[in-house]
Structure formats: C-alpha cells, structure tokens
Design a protein around this motif. Structure first.
Motif, short mmCIF file in Angstrom:
data_model
loop_
_atom_site.label_atom_id
_atom_site.label_comp_id
_atom_site.label_asym_id
_atom_site.label_seq_id
_atom_site.Cartn_x
_atom_site.Cartn_y
_atom_site.Cartn_z
N ALA A 7 0.85 -1.20 0.00
CA ALA A 7 0.00 0.00 0.00
C ALA A 7 0.87 1.24 0.00
O ALA A 7 2.10 1.16 0.19
CB ALA A 7 -0.92 -0.01 1.23
N CYS A 8 0.22 2.37 -0.22
CA CYS A 8 0.94 3.65 -0.25
C CYS A 8 -0.06 4.75 0.12
O CYS A 8 -1.20 4.73 -0.38
CB CYS A 8 1.51 3.87 -1.65
SG CYS A 8 2.25 5.48 -1.86
N TYR A 28 -2.58 6.56 -2.09
CA TYR A 28 -3.86 5.90 -2.41
C TYR A 28 -4.55 5.60 -1.08
O TYR A 28 -4.59 4.44 -0.63
CB TYR A 28 -3.60 4.60 -3.18
CG TYR A 28 -2.89 4.80 -4.51
CD1 TYR A 28 -3.60 4.84 -5.70
CD2 TYR A 28 -1.51 4.97 -4.55
CE1 TYR A 28 -2.95 5.03 -6.91
CE2 TYR A 28 -0.85 5.18 -5.76
CZ TYR A 28 -1.57 5.20 -6.93
OH TYR A 28 -0.93 5.41 -8.13
N ASP A 77 -7.49 2.89 -0.76
CA ASP A 77 -6.95 1.54 -0.98
C ASP A 77 -6.20 1.09 0.27
O ASP A 77 -6.37 -0.04 0.75
CB ASP A 77 -6.01 1.58 -2.20
CG ASP A 77 -5.33 0.26 -2.46
OD1 ASP A 77 -6.03 -0.68 -2.89
OD2 ASP A 77 -4.11 0.14 -2.19
N LEU A 78 -5.38 2.00 0.83
CA LEU A 78 -4.61 1.65 2.03
C LEU A 78 -5.53 1.29 3.19
O LEU A 78 -5.36 0.25 3.84
CB LEU A 78 -3.70 2.84 2.40
CG LEU A 78 -2.72 2.63 3.56
CD1 LEU A 78 -1.47 3.51 3.37
CD2 LEU A 78 -3.29 2.88 4.93
N LYS A 95 -7.27 -2.01 2.87
CA LYS A 95 -6.36 -3.14 3.12
C LYS A 95 -6.12 -3.33 4.62
O LYS A 95 -6.01 -4.46 5.10
CB LYS A 95 -5.05 -2.92 2.36
CG LYS A 95 -5.22 -3.17 0.87
CD LYS A 95 -4.02 -2.74 0.07
CE LYS A 95 -4.18 -3.18 -1.39
NZ LYS A 95 -3.20 -2.54 -2.29
N LEU A 140 1.40 -5.93 6.11
CA LEU A 140 1.23 -4.82 5.16
C LEU A 140 2.59 -4.18 4.92
O LEU A 140 3.31 -3.85 5.88
CB LEU A 140 0.29 -3.76 5.71
CG LEU A 140 -1.21 -4.02 5.74
CD1 LEU A 140 -1.94 -2.78 6.27
CD2 LEU A 140 -1.73 -4.35 4.35
N ILE A 175 4.08 -0.89 3.42
CA ILE A 175 3.62 0.44 2.99
C ILE A 175 4.80 1.30 2.53
O ILE A 175 5.78 1.46 3.26
CB ILE A 175 2.83 1.13 4.11
CG1 ILE A 175 1.68 0.22 4.58
CG2 ILE A 175 2.28 2.47 3.62
CD1 ILE A 175 0.73 0.84 5.57
N LEU A 201 1.09 -2.04 -6.40
CA LEU A 201 0.09 -2.22 -5.34
C LEU A 201 -0.68 -3.50 -5.62
O LEU A 201 -1.33 -3.62 -6.66
CB LEU A 201 -0.87 -1.03 -5.29
CG LEU A 201 -0.30 0.31 -4.82
CD1 LEU A 201 -1.42 1.33 -4.64
CD2 LEU A 201 0.49 0.17 -3.53
N GLU A 218 -2.46 -7.37 -3.56
CA GLU A 218 -2.73 -8.09 -2.32
C GLU A 218 -2.77 -9.60 -2.59
O GLU A 218 -3.04 -10.02 -3.72
CB GLU A 218 -4.03 -7.61 -1.65
CG GLU A 218 -5.25 -7.70 -2.52
CD GLU A 218 -6.49 -7.05 -1.89
OE1 GLU A 218 -6.49 -6.67 -0.71
OE2 GLU A 218 -7.50 -6.95 -2.61
N SER A 225 -4.04 -4.21 -7.29
CA SER A 225 -4.96 -3.16 -6.83
C SER A 225 -4.99 -2.02 -7.83
O SER A 225 -6.04 -1.42 -8.05
CB SER A 225 -4.51 -2.62 -5.47
OG SER A 225 -4.13 -3.65 -4.62
#
Ligand SMILES: Cc1ncc(C[n+]2csc(CCOP(=O)(O)OP(=O)(O)O)c2C)c(N)n1
Length: 300
Positions: A185-186, A189, A192-193, A196, A209, A211, A241, A243, A252
């Motif tokens: 994740a980032c 976004y 989205d983060l 998750k 996770l 990140i 990104l 999962e 993602s």
C-alpha cells in the motif's frame, strides 16, 4: 467500502515531530484511522517512534508499547498470546495487536522475529513502513534501499553508483510464510490503504502490510512531492500495489502502460548521479519484475 469508516476521529494526534512532507506520518495516520480503538500498538524504534513518542509526550491515543528492532514481532506475539488467555477467561474482548516498524527494523534487524511470528500463526497485523533506508539515524542504506540510490553509507562517486544491491523483496518473503493476508500500500492511495488495513485485521491469523512511504529528507526531493512520488512509484511499476488473500494474487492498481522510471528518478536527488546506461539496466529489472508479478495474478 472505506468511505463509511473514515471518520473525523484521530488516534494519531497532530503536533508530532515528523519532517515536512513525511509520507510515513501520513501512512500512520491512515492506518490507525482504519483500525479504530480496540488495538494495542507495538512500535519498533525508527522514525515512527521518534517522531511520535519522545518522553514525556506522546501522539498516541491508544495503548502503545516501545520495543527494540529485534524483538518487535516477539513482543507482539507475546501480547497476542496473553490476550487470548484473557479472552478465554471471559475477562474482556480480545484487542487486535498491531506492530509498526521501518524497513530496517523489518527486512534487516527484526526479520528473524517476524518470520517466527508469521510461522507460528499469531493473530496480529505487522506493518512495515518502507522509506528505503535507516532514516532517523542519518540515511544509512538498508536491504530495502533500491539499486543505484545514494545513501550516507552507500555514497555515489567516481568509484560507486551508490547502493550496489537490489531491493529485498519483503512482501514475497512474507507471502512465503503462507499467511492469510499480505498487501502492499501507499498513502498516495488512501482509500486503498485503509481498505487493506480493514481486511488485514479481519483475518484470523497473521497479516502483513508493506507500505511505501516517501521520505523527502532522505530521498533529497521537494517536500511537496510526497503524494506525486508515491503515485509515480506505482505508475512506473517500481512499487506495485497488490494483495494476496489466501494465496490468491490481485493487482490493486494496474496502469495500462508503465511510466518510464526516469520520470520518477529525475525528481529525487538520491538518483541524480545515475547514467543513462544504469537507468536502462534498472528499467529492465523493473519491467521484468512487474511482468513476473502480473503472471501470478488470478484470471490473467
Ligand atoms: C539492534 C540495533 N541495531 C542498530 C540500532 C541503531 N538504530 C537506531 S534507529 C536505526 C535505523 C532504523 O531504520 P528503519 O527501521 O528503516 O526506520 P526509519 O528510521 O527509517 O523509520 C538504527 C540502525 C539499534 N537501535 N538497535
């Protein structure tokens, strides 16, 4: 889904000591926003700790415990085991245990404890904030520093291109433990983060996770480029990104065409010494790795 649980509540208070433009502070805020109140935070040394919990102050409004690098996942495991007993005795509903660590604390110093916790199947979420170096101690390289980047212990110059090794693939290492949930994740976004994070704590067992957090201080970039750089890392395929849920891979964000990595490199001082040949070599590696990752996706 996320918009429903984004409230004005903040368990990470403002007034902490992060650098201007810190992607990690943004990510921490988003993570705890999605987690709610019934959590216990286990925090390794690193930027996340030194910016938010210098004695006698704290930015945390939730139960929080300091750990060393090498025992973060062990302490999280111990707390989780103790909570199981408390719940079994009917004393209270079990809280979710969350561990926070940097890339040095995760892919280098705390890797053994993390591997043990994932393998034993503790019901906890481990979050790695990857700013691609040991930042709070002065920008020293880690095994997560990308190839060709300047750091104070991998300096660029006549004899060196900077970091000489390729970035360790920590998400793949976590997946290799066959855990129920892993995602990258980032904070560029945010929904989205946060989705998750919600998913990660809903599984029974360990989740991980990874990140990506932009660090203007260490990456030698402008402080107003944090969000843009996070997006560029994804759009170039440098930090995809995705999962992995019960072994099933899902992208993602999947850009129809990858942006050339030079667009990401040219706005960061840590890559400014790289020749066109080296950038081309890195481009090949990024494109190849991205392709190999996409081949793992369901339905492709
Ligand atoms: C066992 C051990 N080794 C080294 C250190 C020194 N040290 C303190 S913070 C730090 C860097 C941590 O880097 P990272 O985990 O990536 O976190 P960041 O500062 O980038 O957030 C190091 C090496 C230490 N405290 N303990």
């Amino acid at each position: 889904m996320t918009r429903r649980f984004v409230t004005g509540d903040e368990n990470f208070s403002p007034g902490h000591r992060a650098c201007i433009g810190c992607g990690e502070a943004l990510a921490m805020r988003q993570v705890v926003k999605a987690l709610g109140d019934n959590i216990i935070l286990v925090n390794a040394t690193g930027c996340s700790e030194i910016i938010a919990s210098a004695l006698p102050t704290t930015s945390w409004k939730i139960p929080w415990i300091h750990t060393l690098f090498e025992n973060t996942a062990s302490i999280a495991s111990g707390i989780e085991s103790a909570l199981k007993v408390v719940e079994r005795k009917g004393k209270r509903k079990k809280a979710k245990v969350i561990a926070f660590a940097g890339d040095g604390g995760t892919s280098d110093i705390g890797l053994q404890a993390l591997s043990g916790a994932l393998e034993r199947g503790h019901d906890l979420l481990y979050v790695c904030f990857d700013n691609e170096a040991y930042m709070n101690t002065g920008i020293q390289r880690s095994s997560s520093t990308p190839y060709g980047a300047w750091t104070t212990t991998a300096p660029s110059g006549k004899m060196s291109i900077g970091q000489k090794t390729w970035k360790k693939n920590m998400p793949a290492i976590a997946i290799a433990h066959d855990i129920p949930y892993m995602a990258t994740a980032c904070p560029s976004y945010p929904f989205d983060l946060m989705d998750k994070v919600k998913k990660a704590v809903s599984v029974d067992g360990p989740s991980y996770l990874h990140i990506y957090v932009v660090c203007p201080t260490g990456w030698r970039c402008k402080t107003n480029l944090t969000i843009r750089l996070g997006k560029l890392a994804v759009e170039t395929g440098i930090f995809p990104l995705y999962e992995v849920e019960e072994g099933k891979y899902k992208m993602s964000v999947d850009p129809p065409e990858l942006t050339p990595i030079k667009d990401y490199f040219k706005i960061q001082g840590r890559f400014k010494h790289l020749s066109d040949e080296v950038i081309e070599e890195i481009q090949k590696k990024v494109t190849g790795d991205y392709q190999r990752l996409k081949e793992k996706m369901e339905g492709l």
